[in-house]
Design an enzyme around this catalytic site. Structure first.
Site, PDB file in Angstrom:
ATOM      1  N   ALA A 319       0.840  -1.210   0.000  1.00  0.00           N
ATOM      2  CA  ALA A 319       0.000   0.000   0.000  1.00  0.00           C
ATOM      3  C   ALA A 319       0.875   1.260   0.000  1.00  0.00           C
ATOM      4  O   ALA A 319       1.936   1.275  -0.612  1.00  0.00           O
ATOM      5  CB  ALA A 319      -0.966  -0.047   1.181  1.00  0.00           C
ATOM      6  N   SER A 320       0.467   2.269   0.726  1.00  0.00           N
ATOM      7  CA  SER A 320       1.158   3.562   0.629  1.00  0.00           C
ATOM      8  C   SER A 320       2.554   3.562   1.240  1.00  0.00           C
ATOM      9  O   SER A 320       3.310   4.524   1.026  1.00  0.00           O
ATOM     10  CB  SER A 320       0.307   4.657   1.282  1.00  0.00           C
ATOM     11  OG  SER A 320      -0.868   4.872   0.522  1.00  0.00           O
TER      12      SER A 320
END
Length: 584
Positions: A319-320
């Protein structure tokens, strides 16, 4: 009558002939066994007087970096015997009855199976019943019906004082299987020996196992000792001291309580592991002592998968947290600078599809620093498209993603750095712009382990050197300088500092130390989103990195970031371990 007399004479001649023939056969047999094969049977007779007793070597013990015992040996007793003395069902039934009477259930079938697994020489002693306490052994020996052919032998049993706190790291020992016995060479193992099955116990089996002792005895016809012919003292295995800090590991396990996930803590300069927690976990003591088939099935079929070490074998979309690598790649490839900005109105629209930012109202005009600070998806969509999948894959390979980190534990996953070729091979489909967009925010086909994410952030924190994680000093390898520009690293470090000081990871900075890092919320096809946070501390002079993944934790900012902040604060407030087990 003449006819009757002749008949009797014929029968007498036949009888005498039979007797004579029998004598010839007997004489021939005596010649065959005593003259022709005499040496062989003399040797067999001698061997029948020989008894070999094998003493398992005490296993090397394992300690954490401060000397806290993690795997030690306790003295127990085993009932030993010789196959020649246990060659009838009647004897085994009698032994089974005595054992059961003393609270040690052992069926005839189980005894037969034990004898079969260990029997490879009739004069070599075998272990019938292991792991008996002193009171159990004393009660058995005092029983007047206990077979005098059997005898007690003191042996060691592996015990793990930390139990479930470090089971995924230490692993456990178990009785060697037939397949393992066949695969071993050099005769270092025998049936009934214990061998490392997983974890450090397996990785360092050669160092930990030691050298078994042996005693050769001469016995009389009833199996009683006459004299000792030869002996060899057992040599204890080598002790190991790990980089693991049990104080940190204990806190990591407590912070994961009630969650499925993993938490990793590592020295950013060397790769020395301080904590490697996986939740849920299991107690490795019963596995080392022996569990029933049903108990083993219950553990291995548990849907929560307690024996899966999620820190090194669990794979998740980063993810981020992956945006730090994308930002670094964009800066190094001259795709972006600090003055490069994009407008985020809450979505990026392509002809075929709209890709939304996590913040539906958008972030306005952002550059690399504010995009990291607020985790703006639209900024990284744009940067990812400008880089293209080939250069994204190139930087994944620079960080050795898609391959194990090489930590000295078995079972590590490689993760997945999917690209056009992978997708074509796997799904028979082409690679689209949308795939690259998902890749740029750590979603889609990209899968990493928590330890791989920790390695990325260690390189960002230490000035661009890729470390090799390790738990034992002998596995230390010099970090590799990746040749990343100082200016690019400084910009990414500044952006990660903003994340905690005034961005999405603010809760990581509430524990009295300066933390730099990145939040992440990964889509989960099976339920709520996974929560992630990767960070290092102190922000201005990084020493340690920590990464947490909480399965179905929903939000990295609210759930994951405070876990890493608290763990890093604990490490930095207990500096006694600095300088120990650093691989120097």
């Amino acid at each position: 009558m003449p006819e009757i007399r002749d008949l009797l004479d014929d029968r007498l001649k036949m009888l005498l002939g039979g007797i004579f023939l029998s004598l010839l056969i007997l004489l021939g047999g005596l010649y065959f066994f005593q003259i022709f094969h005499g040496d062989k049977y003399v040797r067999l007779a001698y061997n029948n007087r020989l008894r070999l007793i094998r003493f398992s070597a005490p296993r090397g013990e394992i300690f954490d970096r401060h000397g806290v015992p993690l795997a030690v040996n306790e003295t127990t007793f085993s009932i030993m015997g010789y196959p020649l003395d246990l060659n009838t069902t009647e004897k085994l039934e009698r032994l089974s009855g005595i054992l059961t009477r003393h609270g040690i259930p052992m069926t005839v079938e189980a005894l037969e199976r034990t004898i079969h697994q260990q029997r490879w020489a009739p004069y070599r002693v075998i272990r019938l019943v292991p792991n008996l306490t002193m009171p159990q052994m004393a009660a058995l020996v005092a029983d007047p019906e206990f077979p005098r052919e059997l005898f007690p032998l003191s042996v060691w049993r592996r015990t793990y004082p930390a139990g479930a706190l470090a089971a995924n790291i230490l692993g456990y020992v178990g009785e060697i299987s037939e397949e393992e016995l066949k695969a071993s060479s050099g005769g270092e193992y025998s049936g009934g020996d214990l061998i490392g099955k997983s974890g450090i116990e397996r990785s360092y089996e050669a160092e930990l196992r030691g050298l078994a002792g042996e005693e050769a005895l001469e016995v009389d016809a009833r199996g009683r000792r006459v004299r000792t012919l030869d002996s060899r003292v057992a040599i204890k295995g080598e002790d190991l001291r790990l980089t693991l800090d049990m104080g940190v590991q204990k806190l990591a396990v407590e912070l994961l309580a009630g969650h499925k996930g993993a938490l990793v803590a590592m020295d950013v300069k060397t790769g020395a592991i301080l904590a490697l927690a996986s939740s849920p976990t299991y107690d490795n003591n019963p596995l080392a002592w022996g569990v029933s088939g049903r108990e083993w099935r219950d553990i291995t079929r548990d849907p929560a998968k307690p024996m899966l070490d999620r820190s090194i074998a669990g794979v998740y979309p980063p993810a981020s947290t992956f945006k730090a690598l994308v930002a670094l790649a964009a800066l190094e490839e001259n795709v972006a600078t600090t003055s490069t900005s994009f407008f985020c109105g809450g979505a990026l629209r392509l002809p075929s599809r709209t890709f939304r930012c996590w913040r539906r109202s958008g972030h306005g005009t952002v550059n690399v620093l504010s995009a990291l600070q607020h985790s703006c998806d639209v900024y990284f969509y744009q940067v990812g498209l400008k880089l293209g999948i080939d250069r994204l894959l190139k930087w994944c390979r620079e960080f050795r993603l898609g391959e194990p980190t090489g930590i000295d534990l078995p079972g590590e996953s490689s993760g997945t750095i999917a690209g056009p070729e992978w997708k074509k091979r796997r799904f028979k489909e082409n690679w689209y712009q949308g795939d690259t967009i998902n890749y740029s925010i750590g979603q889609g086909y990209l899968l990493l382990t928590p330890l791989q994410v920790a390695r990325i952030y260690a390189a960002v924190a230490n000035g661009g050197k890729l470390v090799s994680p390790f738990l034992c000093d002998r596995a230390y390898r010099e970090p590799v300088d990746m040749g990343i520009g100082r200016e690019s690293l400084s910009i990414v470090q500044k952006g990660l500092d903003y994340v905690v000081r005034k961005g999405t990871g603010a809760r990581a900075g509430k524990f009295g130390v300066t933390v730099a890092g990145k939040t992440g919320t990964a889509q989960n096809a099976h339920g709520d989103d996974h929560a992630l946070f990767a960070g290092y501390a102190p922000a201005d002079d990084p020493k340690y990195v920590a990464v947490v993944v909480i399965e179905a934790g929903k939000h990295g900012s609210s759930v994951a970031s405070p876990i890493v902040g608290e763990l890093l604060a604990h490490i930095l407030s207990h500096p006694a371990g600095e300088g120990e087990n650093q691989g120097d």
